[in-house]
Write a protein that holds these residues in place. Structure first.
Motif, mmCIF file in Angstrom:
data_model
loop_
_atom_site.group_PDB
_atom_site.id
_atom_site.type_symbol
_atom_site.label_atom_id
_atom_site.label_comp_id
_atom_site.label_asym_id
_atom_site.label_seq_id
_atom_site.Cartn_x
_atom_site.Cartn_y
_atom_site.Cartn_z
ATOM 1 N N CYS A 24 0.838 -1.202 0.000
ATOM 2 C CA CYS A 24 0.000 0.000 0.000
ATOM 3 C C CYS A 24 0.871 1.248 0.000
ATOM 4 C CB CYS A 24 -0.910 0.017 1.222
ATOM 5 S SG CYS A 24 -2.061 -1.379 1.299
ATOM 6 N N GLN A 25 0.502 2.209 -0.816
ATOM 7 C CA GLN A 25 1.253 3.460 -0.882
ATOM 8 C C GLN A 25 1.172 4.240 0.430
ATOM 9 O OE1 GLN A 25 3.325 4.079 -3.441
ATOM 10 N NE2 GLN A 25 2.608 2.033 -4.002
ATOM 11 N N GLN A 26 0.036 4.136 1.124
ATOM 12 C CA GLN A 26 -0.146 4.787 2.415
ATOM 13 C C GLN A 26 -0.952 3.877 3.331
ATOM 14 O OE1 GLN A 26 -1.832 8.770 2.383
ATOM 15 N NE2 GLN A 26 -1.270 9.009 0.233
ATOM 16 N N GLN A 28 -3.092 4.590 6.914
ATOM 17 C CA GLN A 28 -3.499 5.605 7.873
ATOM 18 C C GLN A 28 -4.695 5.106 8.671
ATOM 19 O OE1 GLN A 28 -4.175 9.378 5.947
ATOM 20 N NE2 GLN A 28 -2.358 9.189 4.662
ATOM 21 N N ALA A 73 6.875 0.548 -0.622
ATOM 22 C CA ALA A 73 6.010 1.345 0.243
ATOM 23 C C ALA A 73 5.745 0.587 1.543
ATOM 24 C CB ALA A 73 4.724 1.691 -0.491
ATOM 25 N N ASN A 74 4.478 0.257 1.841
ATOM 26 C CA ASN A 74 4.086 -0.408 3.089
ATOM 27 C C ASN A 74 3.601 -1.823 2.816
ATOM 28 O OD1 ASN A 74 4.097 2.033 5.027
ATOM 29 N ND2 ASN A 74 2.870 2.758 3.310
#
Length: 96
Positions: A24-26, A28, A73-74
């Motif tokens: 995942c790019q981010q 949150q 990324a993640n």
């Protein structure tokens, strides 16, 4: 019942108990200002605002073709990847 996404030790390292590992790019919290409008737009209501949500997610097995399952990324395991790559719900970090 809530699933606990965990890496699956019996696989080749590209899956967890809830499906394929995701890149995942981010990632949150569901109450993040950038996540709330997306959840509202697609009609997703979460009971726990602390649930980690991944944005821009792709299965590691797709990204990793020819690159050793690399994720810049993640790397996460998510409870619900059924929102079509835009976001994944209940994502926990995984160390490869």
């Amino acid at each position: 019942a809530v699933a606990s996404p965990t890496p699956n030790a019996n696989d080749a390292g590209d899956s967890c108990s809830t499906g394929p590992l995701q890149c995942c790019q981010q990632v949150q919290s569901a109450d993040s200002l950038s996540i709330v409008p997306i959840l509202a737009a697609i009609g997703v209501v979460l009971n726990d605002i602390n649930i980690p949500v991944g944005l821009g997610c792709d299965p590691i097995s797709v990204i990793g073709v020819g690159s050793g399952n690399a994720c810049s990324a993640n790397t996460v395991c998510c409870e619900n990847n059924a929102v079509g790559g835009l976001l994944s719900i209940g994502c926990l970090p995984v160390e490869l």
